[in-house]
Write a protein that holds these residues in place. Structure first.
Motif, PDB file in Angstrom:
ATOM      1  N   GLN A 147       1.256  -9.472   6.225  1.00  0.00           N
ATOM      2  CA  GLN A 147       0.317  -9.953   7.019  1.00  0.00           C
ATOM      3  C   GLN A 147       0.020 -11.368   7.178  1.00  0.00           C
ATOM      4  OE1 GLN A 147      -3.468  -7.895   4.970  1.00  0.00           O
ATOM      5  NE2 GLN A 147      -3.352  -6.264   6.205  1.00  0.00           N
TER       6      GLN A 147
ATOM      7  N   GLY B 265       5.617   1.181  12.247  1.00  0.00           N
ATOM      8  CA  GLY B 265       4.439   0.145  12.302  1.00  0.00           C
ATOM      9  C   GLY B 265       3.619   0.511  10.996  1.00  0.00           C
TER      10      GLY B 265
ATOM     11  N   ARG C  27       4.199  -5.061  13.000  1.00  0.00           N
ATOM     12  CA  ARG C  27       3.610  -4.836  14.351  1.00  0.00           C
ATOM     13  C   ARG C  27       3.449  -5.642  15.317  1.00  0.00           C
ATOM     14  NH1 ARG C  27      -1.333  -0.787  12.692  1.00  0.00           N
ATOM     15  NH2 ARG C  27      -0.184   0.265  11.032  1.00  0.00           N
TER      16      ARG C  27
ATOM     17  N   ALA D 181      -6.942 -10.104   9.368  1.00  0.00           N
ATOM     18  CA  ALA D 181      -5.682  -9.901   8.988  1.00  0.00           C
ATOM     19  C   ALA D 181      -4.870  -9.187  10.042  1.00  0.00           C
ATOM     20  CB  ALA D 181      -5.579  -9.141   7.802  1.00  0.00           C
TER      21      ALA D 181
ATOM     22  N   LEU E  89     -12.448  -0.657   5.235  1.00  0.00           N
ATOM     23  CA  LEU E  89     -12.812  -1.289   3.889  1.00  0.00           C
ATOM     24  C   LEU E  89     -14.352  -1.505   3.987  1.00  0.00           C
ATOM     25  CD1 LEU E  89      -9.878  -4.100   4.228  1.00  0.00           C
ATOM     26  CD2 LEU E  89      -9.706  -1.733   3.514  1.00  0.00           C
TER      27      LEU E  89
ATOM     28  N   ARG F  47       0.978  -1.459   0.051  1.00  0.00           N
ATOM     29  CA  ARG F  47       0.045   0.158   0.123  1.00  0.00           C
ATOM     30  C   ARG F  47       0.917   1.291   0.093  1.00  0.00           C
ATOM     31  NH1 ARG F  47      -4.426  -1.516   4.787  1.00  0.00           N
ATOM     32  NH2 ARG F  47      -4.790  -3.524   4.115  1.00  0.00           N
TER      33      ARG F  47
ATOM     34  N   THR G 265      -2.858  -1.047  16.292  1.00  0.00           N
ATOM     35  CA  THR G 265      -3.984  -2.089  15.984  1.00  0.00           C
ATOM     36  C   THR G 265      -3.260  -3.307  15.367  1.00  0.00           C
ATOM     37  OG1 THR G 265      -5.482  -0.425  15.315  1.00  0.00           O
ATOM     38  CG2 THR G 265      -5.770  -2.626  14.463  1.00  0.00           C
TER      39      THR G 265
ATOM     40  N   GLY H 236      -0.952  -7.375  11.127  1.00  0.00           N
ATOM     41  CA  GLY H 236       0.639  -6.990  10.537  1.00  0.00           C
ATOM     42  C   GLY H 236       1.607  -7.619  11.279  1.00  0.00           C
TER      43      GLY H 236
HETATM   44  P1  AMP Z   1      -6.107  -3.664   7.298  1.00  0.00           P
HETATM   45  O1  AMP Z   1      -5.908  -4.816   6.114  1.00  0.00           O
HETATM   46  O2  AMP Z   1      -6.204  -2.259   6.828  1.00  0.00           O
HETATM   47  O3  AMP Z   1      -7.441  -4.065   8.271  1.00  0.00           O
HETATM   48  O4  AMP Z   1      -5.097  -4.010   8.503  1.00  0.00           O
HETATM   49  C1  AMP Z   1      -4.998  -5.071   9.345  1.00  0.00           C
HETATM   50  C2  AMP Z   1      -3.885  -5.129   9.917  1.00  0.00           C
HETATM   51  O5  AMP Z   1      -2.564  -5.089   9.111  1.00  0.00           O
HETATM   52  C3  AMP Z   1      -3.509  -3.730  10.953  1.00  0.00           C
HETATM   53  O6  AMP Z   1      -4.089  -3.977  11.958  1.00  0.00           O
HETATM   54  C4  AMP Z   1      -1.884  -3.680  10.876  1.00  0.00           C
HETATM   55  O7  AMP Z   1      -1.486  -4.396  11.883  1.00  0.00           O
HETATM   56  C5  AMP Z   1      -1.374  -4.173   9.391  1.00  0.00           C
HETATM   57  N1  AMP Z   1      -1.085  -3.156   8.412  1.00  0.00           N
HETATM   58  C6  AMP Z   1      -2.055  -2.508   7.697  1.00  0.00           C
HETATM   59  N2  AMP Z   1      -1.772  -1.532   6.850  1.00  0.00           N
HETATM   60  C7  AMP Z   1      -0.259  -1.678   7.401  1.00  0.00           C
HETATM   61  C8  AMP Z   1       1.112  -0.853   6.699  1.00  0.00           C
HETATM   62  N3  AMP Z   1       0.638   0.116   5.871  1.00  0.00           N
HETATM   63  N4  AMP Z   1       1.925  -1.391   7.456  1.00  0.00           N
HETATM   64  C9  AMP Z   1       2.061  -2.177   8.440  1.00  0.00           C
HETATM   65  N5  AMP Z   1       1.047  -2.926   8.862  1.00  0.00           N
HETATM   66  C10 AMP Z   1      -0.206  -2.565   8.447  1.00  0.00           C
END
Ligand code: AMP
Length: 425
Positions: free
Chosen positions: A129, A122, A314, A309, A262, A115, A284, A311
């Motif tokens: 993921q 973090g 993190r 999912a 999302l 992304r 998170t 990270g």
């Molecule tokens: P999401 O897919 O946006 O719901 O993200 C799920 C998890 O993926 C988050 O809680 C983070 O732990 C991790 N995450 C999302 N975006 C990032 C990012 N750009 N860099 C590192 N970890 C990420």
């Protein structure tokens, strides 16, 4: 200038050097174990998909699709690096007609996502993921099981006191009704909203709820709550989920503002947060929820689903205890060429017995070889020179206790393999 930048990693994309990899492997193994314990199997989908898949699955008016996708055209196809794992998993589930073969499918994945976000602690542009999808079970029991097993996984990984936040966003009908209620509430305050949110007002007012802009927060004061629009079936689903979680001993907080970024979620939404002191704003660890409409929306049957999912970077930050693991158990330091041959043969025997070893074949002096043994944190060193070869022994150094003993060449493989297996240095 071009030459200078070409040997640097892309901004927001990190190398994981061998010194860090043991901690990655540990978490990956724990995650795989936790998934296997719950009947999940790994799926591997391509890192690149057709871009319209993400637009349809994630939603056109989301940060991920609007601003963050690495999209490109190749062979007349519009493609994108995957920004998350669910869209690809659902695409594979539909494409391979998995629903015809089994009523419930439990899939997990582990891999990099991309992304184009603003990098910070973090938050990266390539990040890893760990995630899972459970297809075919609409019941709140599967939501509760997923959350409870994630808590067990995080605790095994070493996360102390994770916070589980929960909300229900209702079924697709509720979502539409609520989005409209928020839109109608904010319409007269449009001028107060941030520029992004003004655009979102018509297209996807719900997204304004998780905006980070303070002016949007102010405009949302007194907005209708989600609870006021949930129907009885939604409320019942959520109540049952909470009941299961209580029985499983999971502590949680219901957070009515949790909507997540999302578009595809229905009913249950959850986030698991780690300690702010370690993680800062990126606290998170895991985000997840139900997406009962997505399989059908992407051309499959009407199959409910729930996924999450987290990270990996993190989780690494959250569980860093500063501990280092030895690279090898035995470091062989031969003095001279015949001793090098001798050490290579001995190392092969040790490895055949499952003992990890490093042979220093540089022809260096003893001091510099021992420095390497220390930096690799090897518990044992083996010293050999012409005299030892002639006597049929090797000098074994216990590098932690700083003691040294002579062991017969014919015994040394068994002795070291035994000691290492018992964990006694
Ligand atoms: P999401 O897919 O946006 O719901 O993200 C799920 C998890 O993926 C988050 O809680 C983070 O732990 C991790 N995450 C999302 N975006 C990032 C990012 N750009 N860099 C590192 N970890 C990420």
């Amino acid at each position: 200038m071009a030459e200078k930048t070409s040997v640097r990693a892309v901004k927001g994309m990190n190398d994981v050097l061998p010194g860090e990899i043991a901690r990655w492997h540990r978490l990956e193994a724990l995650f795989r174990r936790s998934m296997a314990l719950t009947g999940y199997r790994e799926v591997r989908t391509p890192f690149v998909e057709h871009k319209p898949l993400f637009v349809r699955a994630i939603g056109e008016v989301t940060d991920v699709v609007e601003k963050e996708m690495y999209a490109f055209t190749r062979h007349h196809d519009e493609l994108a690096l995957r920004p998350e794992g669910t869209a690809g998993a659902v695409r594979a589930y539909v494409e391979h007609k998995v629903a015809n073969a089994e009523p419930v499918s439990r899939w997990y994945y582990l891999g990099p996502m991309f992304r184009a976000e603003r990098p910070q602690a973090g938050r990266y542009r390539q990040f890893w993921q760990y995630g899972a999808e459970c297809f075919g079970d609409a019941g709140p029991g599967s939501d509760a099981e997923m959350i409870a097993e994630l808590c067990a996984f995080l605790s095994a990984a070493g996360v102390t006191a994770p916070r589980v936040l929960l909300n229900s966003i209702g079924g697709p009908g509720t979502r539409v009704a609520y989005t409209e209620a928020v839109r109608a509430y904010l319409e007269p305050k449009k001028a107060q909203l941030s520029e992004d949110s003004q655009k979102r007002l018509e297209k996807n007012a719900l997204r304004i709820l998780d905006s980070k802009a303070p002016e949007d927060h102010a405009a949302l004061e007194g907005a209708p709550t989600l609870e006021s629009v949930l129907d009885e079936a939604d409320k019942d689903h959520f109540k049952n989920l909470l009941g299961h979680l209580d029985a499983l001993g999971v502590t949680y907080e219901v957070d009515p503002k949790l909507v997540r970024g999302l578009d595809y979620y229905t009913r249950t939404l959850f986030e698991i947060k780690g300690a702010k002191e370690k993680l800062g704003a990126g606290d998170t660890l895991i985000g997840g929820g139900r997406y009962d409409g997505m399989v059908e929306q992407l051309g499959g049957a009407s199959v409910p689903a729930i996924g999450f999912a987290g990270g990996l970077e993190r989780l690494l930050i959250a569980t860093d205890d500063g501990e280092k693991k030895p690279v090898v158990s035995v470091f062989l330091a031969p003095m001279g060429s015949p001793a090098t041959t001798y050490a290579l043969v001995l190392a092969r025997e040790l490895r055949a017995h499952g003992v990890t070893c490093d042979v220093d074949t540089r022809g260096a002096n003893l001091k510099s070889m021992l420095r390497r043994a220390t930096s690799l944190e090897a518990p044992y060193g083996i010293l050999v020179g012409d005299a030892e070869i002639a006597a049929g022994v090797v000098e074994v150094k216990d590098l932690n206790a700083r003691t040294q003993e002579k062991i017969a060449r014919s015994e040394v493989v068994r002795v070291l393999a035994d000691r290492l297996a018992k964990g006694t240095p």
